[in-house]
Each structure stands twice: as C-alpha cells, then as structure tokens.
Design a protein around this motif. Sequence first.
Motif, PDB file in Angstrom:
ATOM      1  N   PHE A  30      53.409   7.416  16.068  1.00 27.29           N
ATOM      2  CA  PHE A  30      53.702   8.601  15.395  1.00 27.29           C
ATOM      3  C   PHE A  30      54.209   8.186  13.953  1.00 27.29           C
ATOM      4  O   PHE A  30      53.730   9.027  13.055  1.00 27.29           O
ATOM      5  N   ARG A  78      41.731  16.749  24.368  1.00 25.96           N
ATOM      6  CA  ARG A  78      42.297  18.035  24.247  1.00 25.96           C
ATOM      7  C   ARG A  78      41.627  19.289  25.074  1.00 25.96           C
ATOM      8  O   ARG A  78      40.267  19.332  24.718  1.00 25.96           O
ATOM      9  N   GLU A  91      56.646   3.949  16.238  1.00 23.80           N
ATOM     10  CA  GLU A  91      57.349   5.058  15.851  1.00 23.80           C
ATOM     11  C   GLU A  91      58.380   4.929  14.630  1.00 23.80           C
ATOM     12  O   GLU A  91      58.758   5.833  14.109  1.00 23.80           O
ATOM     13  N   GLN A 143      43.741   9.824  16.145  1.00 27.12           N
ATOM     14  CA  GLN A 143      44.900   9.268  15.818  1.00 27.12           C
ATOM     15  C   GLN A 143      44.646   8.374  15.047  1.00 27.12           C
ATOM     16  O   GLN A 143      43.884   7.326  15.523  1.00 27.12           O
TER      17      GLN A 143
HETATM   18  P1  C2E Z   1      46.137   6.301  25.486  1.00 21.90           P
HETATM   19  O1  C2E Z   1      44.720   5.919  25.576  1.00 21.90           O
HETATM   20  O2  C2E Z   1      47.171   5.079  25.707  1.00 21.90           O
HETATM   21  O3  C2E Z   1      46.491   7.253  24.045  1.00 21.90           O
HETATM   22  C1  C2E Z   1      47.617   7.126  23.340  1.00 21.90           C
HETATM   23  C2  C2E Z   1      48.499   8.011  23.820  1.00 21.90           C
HETATM   24  O4  C2E Z   1      49.631   7.848  23.450  1.00 21.90           O
HETATM   25  C3  C2E Z   1      48.085   9.415  23.343  1.00 21.90           C
HETATM   26  O5  C2E Z   1      48.535  10.420  24.160  1.00 21.90           O
HETATM   27  C4  C2E Z   1      48.919   9.526  22.038  1.00 21.90           C
HETATM   28  O6  C2E Z   1      49.213  10.909  21.604  1.00 21.90           O
HETATM   29  C5  C2E Z   1      50.275   9.027  22.449  1.00 21.90           C
HETATM   30  N1  C2E Z   1      50.875   8.266  21.469  1.00 21.90           N
HETATM   31  C6  C2E Z   1      50.412   7.831  20.278  1.00 21.90           C
HETATM   32  N2  C2E Z   1      51.399   7.383  19.368  1.00 21.90           N
HETATM   33  C7  C2E Z   1      52.406   7.344  20.060  1.00 21.90           C
HETATM   34  C8  C2E Z   1      53.872   7.110  19.638  1.00 21.90           C
HETATM   35  O7  C2E Z   1      54.225   6.586  18.578  1.00 21.90           O
HETATM   36  N3  C2E Z   1      54.631   7.619  20.745  1.00 21.90           N
HETATM   37  C9  C2E Z   1      54.315   8.075  21.864  1.00 21.90           C
HETATM   38  N4  C2E Z   1      55.466   8.142  22.459  1.00 21.90           N
HETATM   39  N5  C2E Z   1      53.180   8.131  22.213  1.00 21.90           N
HETATM   40  C10 C2E Z   1      52.312   8.147  21.159  1.00 21.90           C
HETATM   41  P2  C2E Z   1      47.726  11.731  24.664  1.00 21.90           P
HETATM   42  O8  C2E Z   1      46.692  12.021  23.510  1.00 21.90           O
HETATM   43  O9  C2E Z   1      48.542  12.546  25.482  1.00 21.90           O
HETATM   44  O10 C2E Z   1      46.524  10.835  25.811  1.00 21.90           O
HETATM   45  C11 C2E Z   1      47.270  10.458  26.999  1.00 21.90           C
HETATM   46  C12 C2E Z   1      46.203   9.430  27.683  1.00 21.90           C
HETATM   47  O11 C2E Z   1      45.205  10.278  28.154  1.00 21.90           O
HETATM   48  C13 C2E Z   1      45.781   8.299  26.727  1.00 21.90           C
HETATM   49  O12 C2E Z   1      46.472   7.434  26.811  1.00 21.90           O
HETATM   50  C14 C2E Z   1      44.315   8.204  27.522  1.00 21.90           C
HETATM   51  O13 C2E Z   1      44.599   7.145  28.833  1.00 21.90           O
HETATM   52  C15 C2E Z   1      43.857   9.527  28.313  1.00 21.90           C
HETATM   53  N6  C2E Z   1      43.045   9.935  27.432  1.00 21.90           N
HETATM   54  C16 C2E Z   1      43.072  10.671  26.177  1.00 21.90           C
HETATM   55  N7  C2E Z   1      41.793  11.194  25.899  1.00 21.90           N
HETATM   56  C17 C2E Z   1      40.988  10.559  26.746  1.00 21.90           C
HETATM   57  C18 C2E Z   1      39.500  10.648  26.831  1.00 21.90           C
HETATM   58  O14 C2E Z   1      38.766  11.203  26.120  1.00 21.90           O
HETATM   59  N8  C2E Z   1      39.056  10.061  28.174  1.00 21.90           N
HETATM   60  C19 C2E Z   1      39.971   9.172  29.065  1.00 21.90           C
HETATM   61  N9  C2E Z   1      39.145   8.860  30.073  1.00 21.90           N
HETATM   62  N10 C2E Z   1      41.026   9.376  28.858  1.00 21.90           N
HETATM   63  C20 C2E Z   1      41.854   9.961  27.842  1.00 21.90           C
END
Ligand code: C2E
Length: 610
Positions: free
Chosen positions: A583, A373, A564, A355
């Motif tokens: 987003f 993912r 957003e 992102q």
């Molecule tokens: P995070 O680190 O806070 O990552 C940002 C999350 O917010 C991402 O969700 C992203 O898709 C989402 N996001 C980005 N922009 C927006 C927006 O404008 N609005 C909203 N509502 N959401 C937005 P994602 O990809 O589902 O990841 C969720 C969480 O999973 C991440 O939160 C992070 O804590 C964890 N994560 C993701 N990848 C990894 C990884 O490789 N290792 C670890 N340990 N945790 C991960």
Amino acid sequence: MTGPGHAGAPSAGSALFVFAEQWVSSLAWTSYVPMTRVERHSTLLGFTERLAAALVAEPFVPQVGYDVGAELVRADFAAPEALGATVQFLGENLRDAVGVGQWSEARSRTARLLGALTTGYTWALRDRTLDEQEAIRAAALVAREQADDALRRSEARFRHAALHDLLTGLPNRALFAERLDQIFRQAAPGMRIGLCFIDLDAFKVVNDSLGHHVGDKLLVAVAERLNGLAAESSQVAARFGGDEFVLLVEGSAGTEDAVKTADRAMALFAEPFHVDGHDLSMTASIGIVERAIDETDTTELLRAADMTLHWAKTDGKARWTVFDQERNIREVARYTLAAAMPGALDRGEFILHYQPIVGLARGTLDGVEALARWEHPDLGLLKPDRFIALAEDSGLIVPLGLYLMEQACRQAAEWQVIDPQRPFVSVNLAVRQIRQPRLISDVAAVLDRTGLPPHKLQLEITESAVMGDDPETVVRLRDLAGLGVRLAIDDFGTGYSNLAYLRNLPVHTLKLAGQFVDDLRHPRRSVLPSGNPVPGATQEAALLRILVTLSHTLGLSVTAEGIETLEQAEILKGIGCETGQGFYLGYPTRPDDITELLRHPSAGGTPALC
Ligand code: C2E
Ligand code: CA
Ligand code: CA
C-alpha cells in the motif's frame, strides 16, 4: 251337469299318464331342468292330476291353476317358452285327456285354469328373478368385500415394504417424511421438534476393506442400537439411506434436549461393533437442528439438519454440531455467489485491478500484479477473498483464470506501446489451472492473440502448488518457462519454504509473503553476546537479509509484498530486495490509473524512493 268322477293313480298307458308324457315332450328344450326324464314325467304327472281334478271339481277352484303355474317355475320349468308350450299343450289336450271334451263348461273352466296358471307362473318367475338378482347382488357384495380385504392386506404389505428399510427394518426416509408431515399438521401451538442427522464416519472403509456383507451387518447393528435408544425415550429412529440415520426428538423442550439425544447417540459408538468376527470401532458425526414447529417447515428442517451434518463432518467428524443460523446465512450467501459466477463470467463482470510492483532501487514501476475483482451488480466491487476459493471449488477458476490472463495480457500489451521497457504483468495462477495439461497451449494462445512478449508475462504460483507430489507440475512449469514466461513463487514463507527444492524449478522470482515485512514493525533487536543491541539490526531484518541473500545465490530475484511504510521500504531496499509491492508503494487500482502513471511517472502514486 257335473263332470265325470276321477279315482285312483293313473297307470302307464292311462290317458293322464300318456298326457303327462306328451307334456314333458312339449317342454323339451324350453328350459334347463336338472331332472331325469322319469323325474320330469313324475312331476308333470302330479300337476296333470291336480289340474284334471280341478277341471271337474265342484265348486270349481281356478286357484289350482295358479299353484301349478308357480310350482312349474319352482321345478325349474322356468322359461317364457316353457309357459307358452304348457298353455298351448294344456289348452289343446287337457279336456280330452280328462275325458270332458264334450262338456260345455269344460272349455271355459280350462281357460280360467290356464289364466290362473299363467298368473301363478309369471309371479313365481318374477319372484325367482328377484331372488336371483338379490342373490347375485349379495354374492357380488361378498366378493367385493373379499377382494377389498385381499387388496387391503396386500396394500398393507406393500406399504410396509415401501416405508421401511429392507436391510435394517427401520422406517425409511418416506415414512419419516410422512411422520414429520403429520407432526407438523397436528402440532399444538409452541410445540418444538428436534432432529439428529447421524452419519458414520468411516463406513466406506469397512465396506471397501471387509466387503459389503460386513458393511450390511454393521448397519444392522448400528440400527439396532439406535432403535434401542429411540425406543427408550419413545422417539423415532429411521434410516435415510447408506450409512445415514436420523433420530426424531418430538416435543423437545429446547436445543439442549436434542443435544442430549445426540450425546446419547454418540455414546452408542463408544463400544465397538462385533460383526463377523471383527471388532469394528466406529465413530459418527451428528447434525442437530431444534426448532419451534411454527417457525419452520419440514423441508427447511431437513435441509438444515443435512447442512449441519455436513458441518460436523467438515469440522473434523466424530462430533455433533448444532445448526447455526449465521453460519447458514454465510454458506447460503457463498452458495448463491458461487451459483452466480458462471453468468457473471459471461457478462464480463470480472475485471482486474493492478497493483504496482516497484523497483526499490530507483522507485520505478517495473511491473503490476493483476488482481481479480468482481463488479457485482448488487454487492458492489468484490475482492478475491469472496470468490476465488469458490471458483477453485467449482472448477470455474480454469475458464475464469484464462479469461483474466487474457485481459491482463491485452492490457499489458497496450502499456508496452506507452513504454516498451516496462511494466510486466504478473498474473496469479490457481493450483487447478496448473493441473490442466492444456495450460501451456492456452498461455501460448493468449500471448499470440494479445501480442504481449512472453517475458512481459509473469505467472505467480503458490509454494504449495509446486511442492505437491504431482510430477506433471514440474514438467508443466518447465514448459511454461520454455515459452519465455517468467515464473514467481507467491507468498513465499507461508508454506513449505523449501528453497533447496526450488533450485530444481525454472523459477525467476520469489515473492516474500507480507508477514515477513509486517514483522519488521515489531522488531526484536539483535543483541551482541555482551547484551548490547547490534546497531540498526533487528532479528526480523536479519532473517529477511538471509532469505534475500539465499535467493540471490539460487539466482532468484525477490519481491517483498505488503510494504506499508517508508521504513519497511528502506530496510528492504537496504538488504538488496529488488522489487516491492504494498500500500505504501501503490494500492491495487483501475488500469487507467496505471496508464496515467506510465504517462506521467513523476505525477505521484508511486513514491520516489531515492
Ligand atoms: P496475493 O496474490 O498475495 O495478492 C496480494 C494481495 O495483497 C492483494 O489482495 C492485495 O490487495 C493485498 N495487498 C497489497 N499490498 C498490501 C499491503 O501493503 N498490505 C496488505 N495488508 N495487503 C496488501 P487481493 O487483491 O484482495 O487478493 C487476494 C488474493 O486473491 C491474492 O493474494 C491472490 O492469492 C488471490 N487472487 C487475486 N486475483 C487473483 C486471480 O486473478 N487469480 C487467482 N487465482 N487468484 C487471485
Ligand atoms: Ca499474487
Ligand atoms: Ca502474494
């Protein structure tokens, strides 16, 4: 002519007396006879007299020989050798002893007497053998019955020991399972059954602090109460081991029945347990399962009860919880997913989307956040909320995190070739990874292998990870920073939010949690003491401004997450927030899209902000 008459008992020295003595001698060693020699002599003398009398009697009756033969056997002269010796001895000597050696008929009479004797002897021996066999058979039968009886008794003792808990005397797991099997086999159609799995909440504390003997007595006391309850309602209480008990609600009418039992079991813990001078106030957790018997089986029922007890514990203990099919399905799915993860890691099913992290001042693509993912073969592309927590629980997050970090660094190194100035890649670190002493050398090795300059790697850690009481964490963060890697605090504002503490850490960036930005949508206007709103100012924007200013004072740059809308982006830009993510600025996307964006920065994707 008739034979000579015969009268009076033979005296010692008489022919018959001597004859009987010789007969005794001829039988020596032929058979075991439990008589003294005198007794034997007297017995054989009696036979001698009868035979002598028969030999000369008129009419001649050979039956006497038969009788003597049979009696010989009864007197224990009962071996084939004894018969042989007798026939030979009588045949050679009887006539002379009786004094009829010259009498012509004596020879044939002797022969017939001996023939009858042999027959009588043989039949008697046969009867005796049959009797003996019968006696042996009967004795064997009695012995077998006695042995069986003893076996049954010891088996019953053994069975009781094997099927009951030694400490409390309650049925144990094995007996309970047997009972359950039996119920399932014999259940009438439509019959229902309930199980309450009961587990003491703080038994270990009692055991550890007051000793095992107090723990044991407590278990006995609990067992007594439960058994009392079971007995009242003709249910079964069993101990499954440790501090785990179970109540069987046979023939329940529905879930309420089982719940009623659980309620009553809960009430048993209202009174403290008096054990060894201690008043122990205990609570218990109970998992309840209630089913129609034809809709389940014993294994499934026990597993469900076990699972529900686990829920009661995780829901906060000191409560009962009823089995919930949907929750079960969710948990089974979670479990299935967790179990599939190691294989998925091996097969390379974990990938990264990226992102954009956008410089708000000029709308530049400064960096990207790598987001995990899972390309699941059946479920499609899974977001991290489905699997990261599972990987943290199982510990797989350590190898998975490292694998993803390497993927991200390799990708970022490729992007450096397109544009050496940017972007950096921001990788999420799980708490468990930070707890690994190997983390520093692992990160160093990844940078080495991929050739990515250290300052192009940013590691995101959550507030809670750094605020923990592990002194090693601070050391580890310093070492990471020492590698030249950037550190960011992720989701700032959702945890302890201790800016002062952050001053001690080698952190470069704060990532403001999306919540702050989201709050901008529902502004409460700042008002002047006069009651008029401050033009262009909201409380939310004011709070953000303070946070950003404070961060800058601490030497930290700020990334705002969850942008957003254009308006949010403008406000954040206005208050000096360096970078933004959301987003509006760009969705997480495949690496090729980022490559495309870097090649053609004006082609769209990231909105131009100025
Ligand atoms: P995070 O680190 O806070 O990552 C940002 C999350 O917010 C991402 O969700 C992203 O898709 C989402 N996001 C980005 N922009 C927006 C927006 O404008 N609005 C909203 N509502 N959401 C937005 P994602 O990809 O589902 O990841 C969720 C969480 O999973 C991440 O939160 C992070 O804590 C964890 N994560 C993701 N990848 C990894 C990884 O490789 N290792 C670890 N340990 N945790 C991960
Ligand atoms: Ca993150
Ligand atoms: Ca975040």
